[in-house]
Design an enzyme around this catalytic site. Structure first.
Site, PDB file in Angstrom:
ATOM      1  N   ASN A  48      73.883  45.463  48.508  1.00  0.00           N
ATOM      2  CA  ASN A  48      74.642  44.600  49.417  1.00  0.00           C
ATOM      3  C   ASN A  48      73.719  43.870  50.387  1.00  0.00           C
ATOM      4  O   ASN A  48      74.179  43.295  51.372  1.00  0.00           O
ATOM      5  CB  ASN A  48      75.635  45.430  50.229  1.00  0.00           C
ATOM      6  CG  ASN A  48      76.588  46.198  49.347  1.00  0.00           C
ATOM      7  OD1 ASN A  48      77.230  45.621  48.478  1.00  0.00           O
ATOM      8  ND2 ASN A  48      76.673  47.500  49.554  1.00  0.00           N
ATOM      9  N   HIS A 134      88.750  49.751  52.049  1.00  0.00           N
ATOM     10  CA  HIS A 134      87.642  50.703  51.970  1.00  0.00           C
ATOM     11  C   HIS A 134      88.055  52.086  52.489  1.00  0.00           C
ATOM     12  O   HIS A 134      88.890  52.198  53.388  1.00  0.00           O
ATOM     13  CB  HIS A 134      86.508  50.140  52.835  1.00  0.00           C
ATOM     14  CG  HIS A 134      85.210  50.877  52.708  1.00  0.00           C
ATOM     15  ND1 HIS A 134      84.799  51.808  53.633  1.00  0.00           N
ATOM     16  CD2 HIS A 134      84.226  50.800  51.778  1.00  0.00           C
ATOM     17  CE1 HIS A 134      83.610  52.273  53.282  1.00  0.00           C
ATOM     18  NE2 HIS A 134      83.236  51.680  52.161  1.00  0.00           N
ATOM     19  N   GLU A 181      90.684  43.575  54.554  1.00  0.00           N
ATOM     20  CA  GLU A 181      89.279  43.137  54.510  1.00  0.00           C
ATOM     21  C   GLU A 181      89.267  41.660  54.206  1.00  0.00           C
ATOM     22  O   GLU A 181      90.162  41.176  53.502  1.00  0.00           O
ATOM     23  CB  GLU A 181      88.537  43.895  53.389  1.00  0.00           C
ATOM     24  CG  GLU A 181      88.412  45.360  53.691  1.00  0.00           C
ATOM     25  CD  GLU A 181      87.822  46.172  52.538  1.00  0.00           C
ATOM     26  OE1 GLU A 181      87.172  45.599  51.650  1.00  0.00           O
ATOM     27  OE2 GLU A 181      88.026  47.387  52.545  1.00  0.00           O
ATOM     28  N   SER A 185      85.602  45.008  48.768  1.00  0.00           N
ATOM     29  CA  SER A 185      84.276  45.503  48.412  1.00  0.00           C
ATOM     30  C   SER A 185      84.070  45.748  46.921  1.00  0.00           C
ATOM     31  O   SER A 185      82.952  45.658  46.437  1.00  0.00           O
ATOM     32  CB  SER A 185      83.978  46.784  49.189  1.00  0.00           C
ATOM     33  OG  SER A 185      84.944  47.770  48.910  1.00  0.00           O
ATOM     34  N   ASP A 210      88.189  43.822  58.295  1.00  0.00           N
ATOM     35  CA  ASP A 210      86.832  44.312  58.039  1.00  0.00           C
ATOM     36  C   ASP A 210      86.067  43.220  57.291  1.00  0.00           C
ATOM     37  O   ASP A 210      86.430  42.847  56.172  1.00  0.00           O
ATOM     38  CB  ASP A 210      86.925  45.597  57.210  1.00  0.00           C
ATOM     39  CG  ASP A 210      85.571  46.248  56.969  1.00  0.00           C
ATOM     40  OD1 ASP A 210      84.542  45.612  57.256  1.00  0.00           O
ATOM     41  OD2 ASP A 210      85.547  47.392  56.480  1.00  0.00           O
ATOM     42  N   HIS A 213      81.777  42.451  53.823  1.00  0.00           N
ATOM     43  CA  HIS A 213      81.171  41.674  52.730  1.00  0.00           C
ATOM     44  C   HIS A 213      81.257  40.167  52.942  1.00  0.00           C
ATOM     45  O   HIS A 213      81.014  39.401  52.008  1.00  0.00           O
ATOM     46  CB  HIS A 213      81.800  42.074  51.394  1.00  0.00           C
ATOM     47  CG  HIS A 213      81.538  43.504  51.076  1.00  0.00           C
ATOM     48  ND1 HIS A 213      80.360  43.939  50.509  1.00  0.00           N
ATOM     49  CD2 HIS A 213      82.277  44.623  51.315  1.00  0.00           C
ATOM     50  CE1 HIS A 213      80.392  45.258  50.393  1.00  0.00           C
ATOM     51  NE2 HIS A 213      81.541  45.689  50.874  1.00  0.00           N
ATOM     52  N   LYS A 244      74.740  45.557  55.570  1.00  0.00           N
ATOM     53  CA  LYS A 244      74.802  44.773  54.328  1.00  0.00           C
ATOM     54  C   LYS A 244      74.017  43.463  54.506  1.00  0.00           C
ATOM     55  O   LYS A 244      72.800  43.517  54.531  1.00  0.00           O
ATOM     56  CB  LYS A 244      76.261  44.619  53.915  1.00  0.00           C
ATOM     57  CG  LYS A 244      76.729  45.985  53.386  1.00  0.00           C
ATOM     58  CD  LYS A 244      78.180  46.187  53.184  1.00  0.00           C
ATOM     59  CE  LYS A 244      78.391  47.623  52.673  1.00  0.00           C
ATOM     60  NZ  LYS A 244      79.703  48.174  52.948  1.00  0.00           N
TER      61      LYS A 244
HETATM   62  C1  PLP Z   1      80.189  49.504  53.370  1.00  0.00           C
HETATM   63  C2  PLP Z   1      81.528  49.331  53.975  1.00  0.00           C
HETATM   64  C3  PLP Z   1      81.888  49.997  55.154  1.00  0.00           C
HETATM   65  C4  PLP Z   1      81.026  51.054  55.767  1.00  0.00           C
HETATM   66  O1  PLP Z   1      79.947  50.507  56.424  1.00  0.00           O
HETATM   67  P1  PLP Z   1      78.609  51.371  56.580  1.00  0.00           P
HETATM   68  O2  PLP Z   1      77.862  50.675  57.644  1.00  0.00           O
HETATM   69  O3  PLP Z   1      77.941  51.335  55.252  1.00  0.00           O
HETATM   70  O4  PLP Z   1      79.030  52.750  56.959  1.00  0.00           O
HETATM   71  C5  PLP Z   1      83.108  49.709  55.713  1.00  0.00           C
HETATM   72  N1  PLP Z   1      83.957  48.831  55.142  1.00  0.00           N
HETATM   73  C6  PLP Z   1      83.655  48.199  54.002  1.00  0.00           C
HETATM   74  C7  PLP Z   1      84.620  47.233  53.416  1.00  0.00           C
HETATM   75  C8  PLP Z   1      82.440  48.432  53.372  1.00  0.00           C
HETATM   76  O5  PLP Z   1      82.150  47.834  52.225  1.00  0.00           O
END
Ligand code: PLP
Length: 394
Positions: A48, A134, A181, A185, A210, A213, A244
């Site tokens: 990522n 997620h 989101e 993801s 969220d 991505h 990411k």
């Molecule tokens: C990776 C991810 C997280 C968690 O983030 P980290 O910093 O890796 O703990 C939360 N939400 C989504 C959609 C993710 O892909």
């Protein structure tokens, strides 16, 4: 009762039988479009690190400078004595980047969700999540003690009927939180944010999005899909990760000053955890600065690569890819594992994604395009997929 080891051996055996057993694989290089494993070099389509910042000189220097100035560890939680200048600088930059009043950094994105959701809603409230959110968001929603409802993926009608139900269910001082989101993801598709915002506003619900991505990849400044769609002032709670596209580690919430003040007072994963290490915060801060100068050109490069790979994988689809995540759907776990193994033998790192990350029998390869891939890398992937299936086109 059985001895613990005996019990766990049996459980692991079952996972193996179900083709759901997982193992760590040691990577002996830095993160990047090519990684080293057991002395071999593999083209990496699983990271990522979308913009290639995890191993970028300026980002590494940000981490090193933070270590020089603030040390390796923070010694305590932010509220005790761990709130270092580097955290405050990062939060100021994040707030500016996201176009909001304030931001708060947590040690990981996972801890961000787990701390934030139970802080905002609890028993007497309703939390409604998209079916594909997620694990961190789902776990946060469960932990909150609010009534949890799941709406079908990106299905506005289903969400509306749940909102109608929630309106009748919550009492006068109850609240409703919708969580989704901006880019999903494991499927790489986008949420219909315009419509979601209009819908939650009609019901007076709150919205948490969220952007794990989409940060770095969408919007004029690269702050995400919310910025690109002009919805910054209409999404109360923006979440993201620094791990990411920003190439560092940590998570954050961005929004109003009053929300951040409240989280500082009540979010348990913030209060009861040692402050993020200086290196991560310094790296993330440097990454944000770097995006101001190099972001646009890096975005242009990765989107061009994503379009090319999208055309290879789905020649019949004329639209542009929705994100840099291009899933290659397989179905059965055992077949996904075989395909991943075959790609591995051809020098490609594309792990099989299986339950519980995705539903059972919806196993897939999750292909991500990152800055630094070459057109030859894409062709290598294409030939390897063709070799396996006779025809990679689905
Ligand atoms: C990776 C991810 C997280 C968690 O983030 P980290 O910093 O890796 O703990 C939360 N939400 C989504 C959609 C993710 O892909």
């Amino acid at each position: 009762m059985k001895p613990l080891a005996q019990e766990l051996i049996a459980r692991l055996e079952q996972l193996r039988k179900d083709n759901l057993y997982r193992q760590l694989r040691t990577v002996d290089s830095a993160q990047g479009p090519r990684i080293g494993m057991n002395g071999r070099e593999l083209v990496n389509f699983s990271s990522n690190d979308y913009l290639g910042l995890a191993n970028h000189e300026a980002v590494k220097e940000g981490a090193l400078q933070a270590i020089r100035d603030f040390g390796a560890g923070t010694g305590a939680s932010r509220l005790i004595c761990g709130s270092q200048q580097i955290h405050h600088l990062l939060e100021e930059r994040l707030a500016e980047f996201k176009g909001v009043e304030a931001a708060l950094v947590f040690s990981t994105g996972y801890a961000t969700a787990l701390g934030t959701i139970p802080c905002l809603v609890g028993s007497g409230d309703v939390v409604i999540v998209d079916r594909l959110v997620h694990a961190s968001l789902l776990d946060g929603a469960r932990l909150s003690g609010a009534k949890l409802r799941v709406f079908d993926h990106n299905d506005l009608d289903d969400l509306e009927s749940i909102l109608r139900w929630a309106e009748k269910t919550v009492d006068s001082d109850g609240n409703v939180l919708v969580i989704t989101e901006s880019v999903f993801s494991m499927d790489g598709d986008q949420a219909p944010l315009h419509e979601l915002v209009a819908l939650k506003e009609r019901f007076g619900a709150w919205l948490m999005v969220d952007e794990a991505h989409s940060v770095g990849l969408f919007g004029r400044r690269g702050s995400g899909l919310i910025e690109e769609l002009g919805l910054v002032d209409r999404v109360e709670i923006q979440m993201g990760t620094l791990g990411k596209a920003l190439g560092a580690a940590g998570g954050y919430i961005a929004g109003s000053r009053v929300m951040v003040d409240y989280l500082i007072n009540r979010a348990r994963s913030f209060i009861f955890s040692t402050a993020p290490n200086p290196a991560s915060s310094g790296a993330a801060s440097a990454a944000l600065k770097l995006l101001e100068t190099e972001g646009a050109s890096r975005r242009q490069t990765v989107w061009m690569l994503a379009k090319t790979l999208h055309r290879i994988l789905s020649p019949s689809v004329t639209t542009n890819p929705a994100s840099l995540i291009l899933p290659f759907h397989v179905g059965e776990e055992v077949q996904a594992l075989a395909l991943a193994k075959s790609l591995f033998e051809n020098g490609l790192m594309v792990p099989a994604i299986r339950y519980p990350t995705v539903p059972k029998r919806q196993a897939r390869l999750r292909i991500t395009v990152t800055h630094g891939h070459t057109l030859e890398d894409l062709q290598t992937l294409e030939s390897a997929l063709r070799l396996f299936s006779g025809d990679p086109i689905h």
